[in-house]
Scaffold this active site. Structure first.
Site, PDB file in Angstrom:
ATOM      1  N   CYS A  43     -10.888  -2.936  -4.020  1.00  0.00           N
ATOM      2  CA  CYS A  43     -10.006  -4.003  -4.512  1.00  0.00           C
ATOM      3  C   CYS A  43     -10.818  -5.229  -4.926  1.00  0.00           C
ATOM      4  CB  CYS A  43      -8.966  -4.370  -3.472  1.00  0.00           C
ATOM      5  SG  CYS A  43      -7.722  -3.072  -3.258  1.00  0.00           S
ATOM      6  N   CYS A  96      -4.231   0.685  -2.365  1.00  0.00           N
ATOM      7  CA  CYS A  96      -4.023  -0.554  -1.623  1.00  0.00           C
ATOM      8  C   CYS A  96      -2.980  -1.439  -2.292  1.00  0.00           C
ATOM      9  CB  CYS A  96      -5.327  -1.344  -1.536  1.00  0.00           C
ATOM     10  SG  CYS A  96      -6.615  -0.555  -0.580  1.00  0.00           S
ATOM     11  N   GLU A 140       0.455   5.297   0.664  1.00  0.00           N
ATOM     12  CA  GLU A 140      -0.447   6.337   1.151  1.00  0.00           C
ATOM     13  C   GLU A 140       0.017   7.718   0.709  1.00  0.00           C
ATOM     14  OE1 GLU A 140      -0.862   5.700   5.388  1.00  0.00           O
ATOM     15  OE2 GLU A 140      -2.022   3.856   5.047  1.00  0.00           O
ATOM     16  N   GLU A 187      -3.110  -4.585  -2.991  1.00  0.00           N
ATOM     17  CA  GLU A 187      -3.652  -5.485  -4.013  1.00  0.00           C
ATOM     18  C   GLU A 187      -3.684  -4.802  -5.370  1.00  0.00           C
ATOM     19  OE1 GLU A 187      -4.831  -4.734  -1.038  1.00  0.00           O
ATOM     20  OE2 GLU A 187      -6.196  -6.259  -0.256  1.00  0.00           O
ATOM     21  N   ASN A 229       0.840  -1.197   0.000  1.00  0.00           N
ATOM     22  CA  ASN A 229       0.000   0.000   0.000  1.00  0.00           C
ATOM     23  C   ASN A 229       0.876   1.248   0.000  1.00  0.00           C
ATOM     24  OD1 ASN A 229       0.604  -0.957   2.657  1.00  0.00           O
ATOM     25  ND2 ASN A 229      -0.963   0.365   3.538  1.00  0.00           N
ATOM     26  N   CYS A 256     -10.319  -4.650   0.510  1.00  0.00           N
ATOM     27  CA  CYS A 256     -11.384  -3.649   0.658  1.00  0.00           C
ATOM     28  C   CYS A 256     -12.341  -3.759  -0.530  1.00  0.00           C
ATOM     29  CB  CYS A 256     -10.780  -2.242   0.737  1.00  0.00           C
ATOM     30  SG  CYS A 256     -10.271  -1.597  -0.871  1.00  0.00           S
TER      31      CYS A 256
HETATM   32  N1  THU Z   1      -5.177  -1.401   2.643  1.00  0.00           N
HETATM   33  C1  THU Z   1      -4.649  -2.241   1.714  1.00  0.00           C
HETATM   34  O1  THU Z   1      -3.550  -1.999   1.188  1.00  0.00           O
HETATM   35  N2  THU Z   1      -5.357  -3.330   1.370  1.00  0.00           N
HETATM   36  C2  THU Z   1      -6.533  -3.688   1.932  1.00  0.00           C
HETATM   37  O2  THU Z   1      -7.121  -4.684   1.532  1.00  0.00           O
HETATM   38  C3  THU Z   1      -7.104  -2.900   3.024  1.00  0.00           C
HETATM   39  C4  THU Z   1      -6.473  -1.584   3.246  1.00  0.00           C
HETATM   40  C5  THU Z   1      -4.399  -0.224   3.048  1.00  0.00           C
HETATM   41  C6  THU Z   1      -4.911   1.086   2.565  1.00  0.00           C
HETATM   42  C7  THU Z   1      -4.342   2.028   3.603  1.00  0.00           C
HETATM   43  O3  THU Z   1      -3.025   2.371   3.237  1.00  0.00           O
HETATM   44  C8  THU Z   1      -4.269   1.185   4.863  1.00  0.00           C
HETATM   45  O4  THU Z   1      -4.368  -0.162   4.442  1.00  0.00           O
HETATM   46  C9  THU Z   1      -5.355   1.486   5.876  1.00  0.00           C
HETATM   47  O5  THU Z   1      -6.602   1.435   5.300  1.00  0.00           O
END
Ligand code: THU
Length: 142
Positions: A92, A56, A47, A58, A45, A89
């Site tokens: 994704c 994310c 940010e 994925e 991920n 999420c």
């Molecule tokens: N996140 C992912 O990378 N994948 C997921 O399936 C759930 C959430 C990340 C996004 C963000 O950077 C952090 O987790 C918190 O939501």
């Protein structure tokens, strides 16, 4: 598809997770997607200070693979440091449905716990291009 090869993919997702850029949530996620030819693309991920731009793990892995021309995926591993295994999420799930529909998905954490899930159970009655083309008028709900 061997469980052993999925566990190898989990290891690659774990390594990718360590490259996460998550200064706002401190929630590190790693993903790895494997093609039918056996090639692996990983993602973490990433940010943004403009939070909504965060991507994310994925989707990073899937975008990397798609942008290299890959279209056929057999396995997807997702790793986070949670007791209850972290599922993808909603956003994704949509992308997995559209581009990795036949992949075996393994959720994993850092304690060796794993679970295989299907995108169909994660995203029942999904929207996809069939609705745009009108094919869904005749197609059954899959
Ligand atoms: N996140 C992912 O990378 N994948 C997921 O399936 C759930 C959430 C990340 C996004 C963000 O950077 C952090 O987790 C918190 O939501």
């Amino acid at each position: 598809m061997s469980a052993e090869s999925l566990l190898e993919l989990v290891e690659q997702a774990k390594t990718a997770r360590l490259r996460s850029i998550a200064p706002f949530s401190n929630f590190l996620v790693g993903a790895a997607v494997k093609t039918a030819a056996g090639k692996v693309y990983t993602g973490c991920n990433v940010e943004s200070a403009s939070y909504g731009l965060t991507v994310c793990a994925e989707r990073v892995a899937i975008w990397k693979a798609l942008s290299e021309g890959e279209r056929d995926f057999t396995q997807l591993a997702i790793v986070a440091d949670t007791g209850t295994l972290t599922p993808p999420c909603g956003t994704c799930r949509q992308i997995i449905w559209e581009f990795c529909k036949s992949a075996t998905i393994m959720l994993a954490n850092l304690h060796g716990e794993t679970q295989i899930v299907t995108i169909k159970e994660l995203l029942p009655r999904a929207f996809d291009a069939r609705f745009l083309s009108g094919a869904a008028k005749e197609a059954p709900r899959t």
